[in-house]
Design a protein around this motif. Sequence first.
Motif, PDB file in Angstrom:
ATOM      1  N   ILE A  25      81.335 -56.779  84.566  1.00 19.79           N
ATOM      2  CA  ILE A  25      81.419 -55.673  85.526  1.00 19.79           C
ATOM      3  C   ILE A  25      80.850 -56.144  86.852  1.00 19.79           C
ATOM      4  CG2 ILE A  25      80.727 -53.283  85.996  1.00 19.79           C
ATOM      5  CD1 ILE A  25      79.959 -53.383  82.810  1.00 19.79           C
ATOM      6  N   ALA A  26      81.583 -55.968  87.923  1.00 19.62           N
ATOM      7  CA  ALA A  26      81.086 -56.286  89.261  1.00 19.62           C
ATOM      8  C   ALA A  26      80.704 -55.000  89.969  1.00 19.62           C
ATOM      9  CB  ALA A  26      82.144 -57.028  90.077  1.00 19.62           C
ATOM     10  N   VAL A  27      79.478 -54.947  90.470  1.00 15.14           N
ATOM     11  CA  VAL A  27      79.044 -53.821  91.296  1.00 15.14           C
ATOM     12  C   VAL A  27      79.376 -54.169  92.735  1.00 15.14           C
ATOM     13  CG1 VAL A  27      77.104 -52.423  92.058  1.00 15.14           C
ATOM     14  CG2 VAL A  27      77.209 -53.238  89.686  1.00 15.14           C
ATOM     15  N   GLN A  28      80.206 -53.357  93.355  1.00 14.66           N
ATOM     16  CA  GLN A  28      80.701 -53.657  94.692  1.00 14.66           C
ATOM     17  C   GLN A  28      80.429 -52.489  95.631  1.00 14.66           C
ATOM     18  OE1 GLN A  28      84.751 -54.350  93.470  1.00 14.66           O
ATOM     19  NE2 GLN A  28      85.376 -52.238  93.844  1.00 14.66           N
ATOM     20  N   SER A  29      80.554 -52.766  96.925  1.00 15.58           N
ATOM     21  CA  SER A  29      80.418 -51.699  97.917  1.00 15.58           C
ATOM     22  C   SER A  29      81.724 -50.913  97.983  1.00 15.58           C
ATOM     23  CB  SER A  29      80.101 -52.296  99.286  1.00 15.58           C
ATOM     24  OG  SER A  29      81.256 -52.936  99.812  1.00 15.58           O
ATOM     25  N   PRO A  30      81.712 -49.734  98.601  1.00 19.26           N
ATOM     26  CA  PRO A  30      82.944 -48.949  98.690  1.00 19.26           C
ATOM     27  C   PRO A  30      84.051 -49.651  99.478  1.00 19.26           C
ATOM     28  CG  PRO A  30      81.033 -47.573  99.149  1.00 19.26           C
ATOM     29  CD  PRO A  30      80.539 -48.984  99.113  1.00 19.26           C
ATOM     30  N   ASP A  31      83.681 -50.639 100.297  1.00 22.21           N
ATOM     31  CA  ASP A  31      84.659 -51.303 101.154  1.00 22.21           C
ATOM     32  C   ASP A  31      85.299 -52.533 100.522  1.00 22.21           C
ATOM     33  OD1 ASP A  31      84.000 -49.458 103.157  1.00 22.21           O
ATOM     34  OD2 ASP A  31      82.348 -50.725 103.868  1.00 22.21           O
ATOM     35  N   GLU A  32      84.823 -52.957  99.356  1.00 23.65           N
ATOM     36  CA  GLU A  32      85.319 -54.191  98.755  1.00 23.65           C
ATOM     37  C   GLU A  32      86.019 -53.924  97.436  1.00 23.65           C
ATOM     38  OE1 GLU A  32      85.192 -56.579 100.664  1.00 23.65           O
ATOM     39  OE2 GLU A  32      83.585 -56.020 102.038  1.00 23.65           O
ATOM     40  N   ASP A  33      86.822 -54.909  97.012  1.00 25.17           N
ATOM     41  CA  ASP A  33      87.500 -54.809  95.723  1.00 25.17           C
ATOM     42  C   ASP A  33      87.515 -56.190  95.076  1.00 25.17           C
ATOM     43  OD1 ASP A  33      88.997 -54.260  93.517  1.00 25.17           O
ATOM     44  OD2 ASP A  33      90.894 -53.968  94.577  1.00 25.17           O
ATOM     45  N   PHE A  34      86.690 -56.354  94.034  1.00 27.54           N
ATOM     46  CA  PHE A  34      86.601 -57.617  93.319  1.00 27.54           C
ATOM     47  C   PHE A  34      87.231 -57.525  91.930  1.00 27.54           C
ATOM     48  CE2 PHE A  34      82.562 -57.800  95.977  1.00 27.54           C
ATOM     49  CZ  PHE A  34      83.178 -58.518  96.995  1.00 27.54           C
ATOM     50  N   SER A  35      88.122 -56.576  91.755  1.00 28.21           N
ATOM     51  CA  SER A  35      88.681 -56.320  90.424  1.00 28.21           C
ATOM     52  C   SER A  35      89.485 -57.498  89.883  1.00 28.21           C
ATOM     53  CB  SER A  35      89.561 -55.060  90.456  1.00 28.21           C
ATOM     54  OG  SER A  35      90.605 -55.202  91.408  1.00 28.21           O
ATOM     55  N   SER A  36      89.998 -58.377  90.746  1.00 30.59           N
ATOM     56  CA  SER A  36      90.792 -59.509  90.266  1.00 30.59           C
ATOM     57  C   SER A  36      89.930 -60.567  89.586  1.00 30.59           C
ATOM     58  CB  SER A  36      91.555 -60.139  91.427  1.00 30.59           C
ATOM     59  OG  SER A  36      90.679 -60.638  92.410  1.00 30.59           O
ATOM     60  N   PHE A  37      88.624 -60.499  89.768  1.00 29.04           N
ATOM     61  CA  PHE A  37      87.725 -61.490  89.184  1.00 29.04           C
ATOM     62  C   PHE A  37      87.141 -61.053  87.844  1.00 29.04           C
ATOM     63  CE2 PHE A  37      87.691 -62.342  93.720  1.00 29.04           C
ATOM     64  CZ  PHE A  37      87.658 -63.730  93.801  1.00 29.04           C
ATOM     65  N   VAL A  38      87.056 -59.740  87.608  1.00 29.76           N
ATOM     66  CA  VAL A  38      86.254 -59.225  86.490  1.00 29.76           C
ATOM     67  C   VAL A  38      87.055 -58.241  85.665  1.00 29.76           C
ATOM     68  CG1 VAL A  38      84.087 -59.572  87.728  1.00 29.76           C
ATOM     69  CG2 VAL A  38      85.315 -57.398  87.982  1.00 29.76           C
ATOM     70  N   ASP A  39      86.419 -57.753  84.591  1.00 28.94           N
ATOM     71  CA  ASP A  39      87.076 -56.765  83.723  1.00 28.94           C
ATOM     72  C   ASP A  39      87.048 -55.371  84.323  1.00 28.94           C
ATOM     73  OD1 ASP A  39      87.476 -58.752  81.707  1.00 28.94           O
ATOM     74  OD2 ASP A  39      85.386 -58.497  81.091  1.00 28.94           O
ATOM     75  N   GLN A  40      85.907 -55.007  84.912  1.00 26.73           N
ATOM     76  CA  GLN A  40      85.747 -53.676  85.491  1.00 26.73           C
ATOM     77  C   GLN A  40      84.900 -53.774  86.750  1.00 26.73           C
ATOM     78  OE1 GLN A  40      85.107 -50.173  82.842  1.00 26.73           O
ATOM     79  NE2 GLN A  40      84.632 -51.710  81.276  1.00 26.73           N
ATOM     80  N   THR A  41      84.981 -52.747  87.588  1.00 27.96           N
ATOM     81  CA  THR A  41      84.130 -52.678  88.768  1.00 27.96           C
ATOM     82  C   THR A  41      83.403 -51.337  88.800  1.00 27.96           C
ATOM     83  OG1 THR A  41      85.914 -51.777  90.152  1.00 27.96           O
ATOM     84  CG2 THR A  41      85.630 -54.177  90.132  1.00 27.96           C
ATOM     85  N   ALA A  42      82.271 -51.337  89.470  1.00 24.57           N
ATOM     86  CA  ALA A  42      81.513 -50.110  89.723  1.00 24.57           C
ATOM     87  C   ALA A  42      81.113 -50.127  91.191  1.00 24.57           C
ATOM     88  CB  ALA A  42      80.275 -50.048  88.831  1.00 24.57           C
ATOM     89  N   VAL A  43      80.935 -48.967  91.778  1.00 22.96           N
ATOM     90  CA  VAL A  43      80.654 -48.865  93.210  1.00 22.96           C
ATOM     91  C   VAL A  43      79.216 -48.427  93.434  1.00 22.96           C
ATOM     92  CG1 VAL A  43      81.246 -47.675  95.355  1.00 22.96           C
ATOM     93  CG2 VAL A  43      83.056 -48.372  93.779  1.00 22.96           C
ATOM     94  N   GLN A  44      78.507 -49.194  94.240  1.00 20.51           N
ATOM     95  CA  GLN A  44      77.188 -48.783  94.719  1.00 20.51           C
ATOM     96  C   GLN A  44      77.404 -48.119  96.077  1.00 20.51           C
ATOM     97  OE1 GLN A  44      74.346 -51.891  95.587  1.00 20.51           O
ATOM     98  NE2 GLN A  44      72.598 -50.504  95.411  1.00 20.51           N
ATOM     99  N   LYS A  45      77.264 -46.823  96.128  1.00 24.41           N
ATOM    100  CA  LYS A  45      77.615 -46.072  97.335  1.00 24.41           C
ATOM    101  C   LYS A  45      76.678 -46.365  98.495  1.00 24.41           C
ATOM    102  CE  LYS A  45      79.754 -42.351  94.666  1.00 24.41           C
ATOM    103  NZ  LYS A  45      79.729 -40.896  94.323  1.00 24.41           N
ATOM    104  N   GLU A  46      75.387 -46.546  98.205  1.00 23.77           N
ATOM    105  CA  GLU A  46      74.416 -46.864  99.243  1.00 23.77           C
ATOM    106  C   GLU A  46      73.616 -48.082  98.834  1.00 23.77           C
ATOM    107  OE1 GLU A  46      72.384 -43.382 101.212  1.00 23.77           O
ATOM    108  OE2 GLU A  46      72.973 -42.438  99.315  1.00 23.77           O
ATOM    109  N   GLN A  47      73.159 -48.858  99.812  1.00 24.17           N
ATOM    110  CA  GLN A  47      72.366 -50.059  99.537  1.00 24.17           C
ATOM    111  C   GLN A  47      70.901 -49.652  99.327  1.00 24.17           C
ATOM    112  OE1 GLN A  47      73.870 -53.341  99.546  1.00 24.17           O
ATOM    113  NE2 GLN A  47      75.644 -52.007  99.437  1.00 24.17           N
TER     114      GLN A  47
END
Length: 424
Positions: A50-72
Amino acid sequence: MSEIDVVILAAGKGTRMKDNIPKPLHEVAGLPMLEWVCRAVRQIDPNNIIAVQSPDEDFSSFVDQTAVQKEQLGSANALESAFDKVTSEKVLVINADMPLMTGEALQKLVSSSEGFDAAVLVASLKKPNGYGRVIPVGQRQVVEQIVEEKDATTEQKKIHLVNSGVYCFRTDYIKRAIRQVTDDNQQEEYYLTDALPGAKIIDLEDWRDTLGVNDQKQLAQVNRYARQRIDDLLMASGVAMIDPENTYIDANVIIGSGTVIKPGTVIEHDSVIGADNEIGPFAHLRQKTVTGDDVHIGNFVETKNAQIGSHTHIGHLSYVGDAKLGQGVNVGAGTIFVNYDGKNKHQTIVGDRAFIGSNTKLVAPVKIDDEAITAAGSTITRDVPHHSMGIARQRQTNKDDFWKRMQHEDFAEEYVEKNLHQDK
């Protein structure tokens, strides 16, 4: 080994890189840092990455699932953003900017964490500046506290044992413990390290595994170490390098034994080089260059998406792009494979034992058949058949009386005026 999920923290903004590329996508030895991390974690055979990404990015091609961290809001908040996707007995947490981390180190972390709620990879650094300091209990078996450098006292900054930022947790433990983490620190962030008191300390064998990337200088340093590891593996397999420090070979490159790589050579990813080749100096083999055995690619030759047969020689100062060369071909100096028409790329095919004269331009799509020849200085736009010579240049004219005529003042003045002093 217990069932395990992996969470890759990839939501950082990477502002210190000072460019427009998302930090996890900066390349190290030809691959994005995120891909290096994924390769390492796949070696522990996780159920889910699972990749935790910002709302502006998309790393789904690298991993099984993604999750969004809305604020840093810090590393604890980043991990919590992925909790609804973490279902295995254990969870391994790693940052996306650690391309030198190895699968062997991660396997050691997971296996050594048995019987503990948490475990952390650590290293002893001579210059620990920038790293969180690990304060151990007793004989360095478990963590008493991990202090970020900005929050550390003068005495704590003298500690050389540092946190790698790679952890293994029992999932039920971290889901409970993370609720107790506060932002009572100088950064006003929720530190995941606050959930690590009592964690098992696991020592890294190679301190370079800990290296992260926060700016361009660190990216260059990590690139250097990654290429050193690539060079070491290749030399151990029988590849000779005259000057490894000035040789630049990407990941995903295969080179056969007996091949000699000379200084200044660049070999990009997805290239396959045969045995007993001689490459360089100052050759640039771009993506998808494939050679047979006993191939010579000399100084200032560039190749790209090229298949080059065994015993073929490309001596120097040539460009070979989108091409298929047979066996025993000789490519003269200054030859250009003209593969681009302004809109599309086209392929050139050169047959076995063909001879390409110096300064030939092969305008694709074109085929030079087996044992055909192109005359030096030709611009070849049509196929050259078997055993034929392609000549495409203006006939030379020699003006035998030129210097005699230049001795006459009127002719000389007229010639100079016409050829050297024209109004611009």
